[in-house]
Motif scaffolding. Structure first.
Motif, short mmCIF file in Angstrom:
data_model
loop_
_atom_site.label_atom_id
_atom_site.label_comp_id
_atom_site.label_asym_id
_atom_site.label_seq_id
_atom_site.Cartn_x
_atom_site.Cartn_y
_atom_site.Cartn_z
N GLY A 1 -52.62 48.10 42.78
CA GLY A 1 -52.10 46.81 42.35
C GLY A 1 -50.68 46.55 42.79
N GLN A 2 -50.28 47.18 43.89
CA GLN A 2 -48.91 47.07 44.38
C GLN A 2 -48.77 46.18 45.60
N SER A 3 -49.81 45.43 45.95
CA SER A 3 -49.71 44.55 47.11
C SER A 3 -50.45 43.24 46.83
N PHE A 4 -50.23 42.28 47.71
CA PHE A 4 -50.91 40.99 47.61
C PHE A 4 -52.23 40.97 48.36
N SER A 5 -52.59 42.06 49.00
CA SER A 5 -53.79 42.11 49.82
C SER A 5 -55.05 41.96 48.98
N VAL A 6 -56.05 41.25 49.51
CA VAL A 6 -57.31 41.06 48.80
C VAL A 6 -58.31 42.16 49.12
N ASP A 7 -58.08 42.91 50.21
CA ASP A 7 -59.05 43.92 50.60
C ASP A 7 -58.44 45.25 51.02
N GLY A 8 -57.13 45.38 50.98
CA GLY A 8 -56.50 46.64 51.31
C GLY A 8 -56.25 46.86 52.79
N ARG A 9 -56.55 45.86 53.63
CA ARG A 9 -56.35 46.04 55.06
C ARG A 9 -54.90 45.80 55.49
N HIS A 10 -54.13 45.17 54.63
CA HIS A 10 -52.72 44.93 54.92
C HIS A 10 -52.00 44.76 53.59
N LEU A 11 -50.71 44.47 53.62
CA LEU A 11 -49.93 44.32 52.39
C LEU A 11 -50.02 42.91 51.82
#
Length: 296
Positions: free
Chosen positions: A180-190
């Motif tokens: 839960g530390q990024s704005f990414s919806v799928d974990g492929r980027h930040l």
């Protein structure tokens, strides 16, 4: 507001040297790769005050003060070891117009309203969770003088020809997303570069602009060594989060790190680091604020 792991633990004696080395290489890479591009459009006139958030080892603030002696620069960071190192460098270089201060809380900063003409922040997203950004931007707006500017530099990560390096960064991105530390919806980027302009507008900044920058750190380039050290340092500092989120085992990470190191030294290795600078201006008066709602 510091480039640390999401748990935001203070630097211990066992990791202090490694952290300082990582930040030194990262700041060197930015300075060598971008030069004055971070400041040339937003610098205040002589007598203006600049705040450097999460200043780390202070390299950027020191360089800014050295090149523009007519302004006053304050660097802040929550880690006393880094601030002590930065202040010692300022004294050694006789830069009286730059100083450094330990600041810990995220809720508010210990400065009066309208204290600064410019505020800068670089690569805050890996340590700043999504729900902390509105508070940070609100504080920045409070601290700026009317008409003052906030300038932020962020990235989604590097692009390379190394399969191991690409996999390493994928692990980092996915770990941050799972935690839960990024704005990414799928974990492929930040995900930060996509939303940052909108976040500035939501915080009340006007004339929000973006500009892309590229740093090449391929084999044979001037930035190759600094880029490699910064990349490996970034991977190491998020290793515990990768383990905690169950993305990879300790053995897998050790093997991946070894393979990455090998591929970074390959004579055909190529790499780019895309960065996005986003800046905005604090309104001179409340009448400047637009009251038009978003179309959606």
């Amino acid at each position: 507001m510091t480039r640390r792991e999401p748990n935001d633990m203070s630097i211990g004696s066992a990791t202090q040297d490694r952290e300082i080395e990582y930040l030194t290489q990262l700041e060197r890479l930015l300075l060598e790769g971008l030069g004055n591009a971070l400041a040339e459009e937003e610098l205040p006139p002589d007598g203006g005050r600049v705040l450097d958030m999460a200043c780390g080892t202070g390299s950027w603030a020191l360089e800014l003060a050295s090149q523009y002696p007519g302004i006053t620069v304050l660097g802040i960071d929550p880690h006393p070891q880094l601030i002590e190192r930065a202040q010692a460098q300022a004294w050694a270089r006789n830069l009286e117009q730059v100083s450094f201060q330990v600041v810990t809380g995220r809720e508010s900063l210990p400065f009066p309203d309208a204290s600064f003409d410019r505020i800068y922040g670089r690569l805050l997203s890996p340590c700043l969770p999504p729900n902390a950004w509105p508070r940070l931007l609100a504080e920045s707006c409070r601290l700026l003088k009317p008409g003052g500017r906030l300038s932020l530099l962020e990235s989604e990560g590097p692009l390379t020809t190394s399969l191991a390096a690409e996999r390493s960064w994928c692990f980092v991105s996915e770990a941050l997303q799972r935690a839960g530390q990024s704005f990414s919806v799928d974990g492929r980027h930040l995900g930060i570069t996509v939303v940052l302009p909108r976040l500035l507008r939501q915080a009340g900044f006007m004339d929000v602009r973006v500009r892309s920058h590229l740093i090449e750190w391929s084999q044979g380039s001037e930035a190759h060594l600094a880029g490699c050290k910064a990349f490996l340092g970034s991977f190491k500092r998020f290793a515990s989060l990768i383990l905690t989120t169950g993305i990879a085992s300790k053995e897998e990470l050790e093997q991946l790190e070894e393979q990455t190191l090998t591929e970074l030294q390959d004579e055909d290795f190529c790499a780019l680091w895309p960065l996005l600078k986003v800046w905005g201006r604090k309104p001179v008066s409340p009448d400047e604020l637009s009251t038009e709602p978003d179309w959606w």
